[in-house]
Design an enzyme around this catalytic site. Sequence first.
Site: not given
Ligand code: TEU
Ligand code: CA
Length: 600
Positions: A61, A63, A65, A69, A246, A300
Amino acid sequence: MNLYRAALALIVAPSLLLAVSYAQTATPPQPSAHNAIVNGYQSQWWKEAVVYQVYPRSFKDSNGDGIGDLPGITSKLDYLQKLGVKVIWLSPHFDSPNADNGYDIRDYRKVMTEFGTMADCDALLAGIKQRHMRLIVDLVVNHSSDEHKWFVESRSSKDSPYRDYYIWRPGKPNPASPTGFDPPNNYPSFFSGSAWQYDPGTKEYYLHYFAVKQPDLNWDNPKVRAEVFDLMKFWLDKGVDGFRMDVIPLISKRAGLPDLTPEELKNVSKAYANGPHMHEYLQEMNRNVMAKYDVMTVGEALGISLQQTPSIVDDRRHELNMIFNFDAIRINREGRQWKSWTLPEFKAIYAEHASKLDVQSWDTVFLSNHDNPRLVSSFGDDSPAFRVASAKLLATMLLSLRGTPFIYQGDELGMTNYPFKAIGDFDDIEAKNAYKADVLTGKVSEQAYLANLRHMSRDNARTPMQWDGSANGGFTTGPKAWLAVNPNYKEINAKEELADPDSIYNYYRRMIALREHTPALIYGDYKDIEPQNTKIFAYLRILGQEKYLVILNLSSDPVSYSLLGGLKARAIVISNLPTAEKELSNLKLRAWEARVYKLE
Ligand code: TEU
Ligand code: CA
């Protein structure tokens, strides 16, 4: 040359220079031809790099808060450069109402207010490039925030030109239910409850695999795909070097959205992944975006098996460079339930990866991130006696297995899980939703739920970075951090680690440098030579005549170990405990001891 011109030159030249050197222009694709073939692999910068994941809310952080950031990250770039990492993966920094800490994006071309401005983002990128590092950002396009203008438009009326940007379906009439309908099918959300949300405005349901505030985008709509490709180019044209994508295997939904069978409900991510058009859309994305830039992409891959992995990462498929498989990192749980595991089971995963992923299909190596508990607490031993040794052993393993290593912020300090006491200590929507769904309904006792959550909560990884022994671990100058700092920050912090040449941080530095200068640890073949041993993990990395042996004692007990097969050690190149033993047929390994030998 008159003064004016001279002055002009004086003013313009530097700024031009400035512009040129810092202009974050996109990096055109490097003709792969000049990427040498090493041991059958096409050499690539993203295969040789070590990646460091930054979770911006918890990094630094600037600033006061209490929220991390972008200027905070910029202020710590020397710390990262010193560590030796070459790529920074920045978890989402985009405008978001933070229902899921940024994984719910409201505007893909705007920086989250709490994190700073676009100028702060440009300064961060410039600072990274100046230090000969690269930046990949988080592409969260399976879903957006429900506050994104696309969704605000989409839910406004069934005739909205944005209606088809999301997945709307009529409910099944049921006079007994509060809405008068039941959800269109039995799809569950990953964050508890149904994956469908009724919208009284248009009396239809929309799909959300994650939170209610994370409606899934309809990738079958070509306009949606074009929007995604454009926003990717926006960031690549700024000089960003790639994307972590993601839950990308979930983008293509099943035709007709039939109910899941009882069998499929046991492994929902598998059922949601690898839909009918997933490969087609990834190839379209590659043609329209990645093929035009020198970028790194890592998917992912929730719900994707090792068997399916080559179909996404094989170079000849022109989809993604690599993916995160969840087999190793989730060996310690069944669904959300924590469970024990054995070393032979764990080692078998890497042996499988070595046999299933050939020279065309590159791999990743990771055992922690912002969705999983702390590395040393899950896979090491975070007790005072063994935390340091086991953290260094895990560094040895992550940086000598085959694939691009990903380090999660704080693991280079040996940060541990947090001593959560009550549900109020947690911030994570997944934990809070499940508490309502399982504990408040009496399905699970509060005590059992919390005991399990202490082991596997995502918040274990999200406690602020511990920079020094001052208040709040030096993460913020403010009175309070957004999430409590682990009380062990006085013992475990970057300042202590940097000052101690024998620290975990400096061991990571040495191991990263060793990998960088040892092609066998990058492109060498992998061979597990002790698959059934319940305490020892021993494997070879071989590149032509270059042979390295990695020996790891993943137990809190000393082990006498003799390596058969007549292998001869030429030298110890690194070890986490002082040793001179070179006689491989008679090794005395202490608890959590790790050694890398160069072989004859
Ligand atoms: O994560 C997908 C994922 O594997 C996890 O969310 C997992 O499914 C969850 O912990 C259920 O056990 C991605 C991102 O890395 C995560 O931070 C997000 O919450 C999710 O997608 C949705 O965008
Ligand atoms: Ca901050």
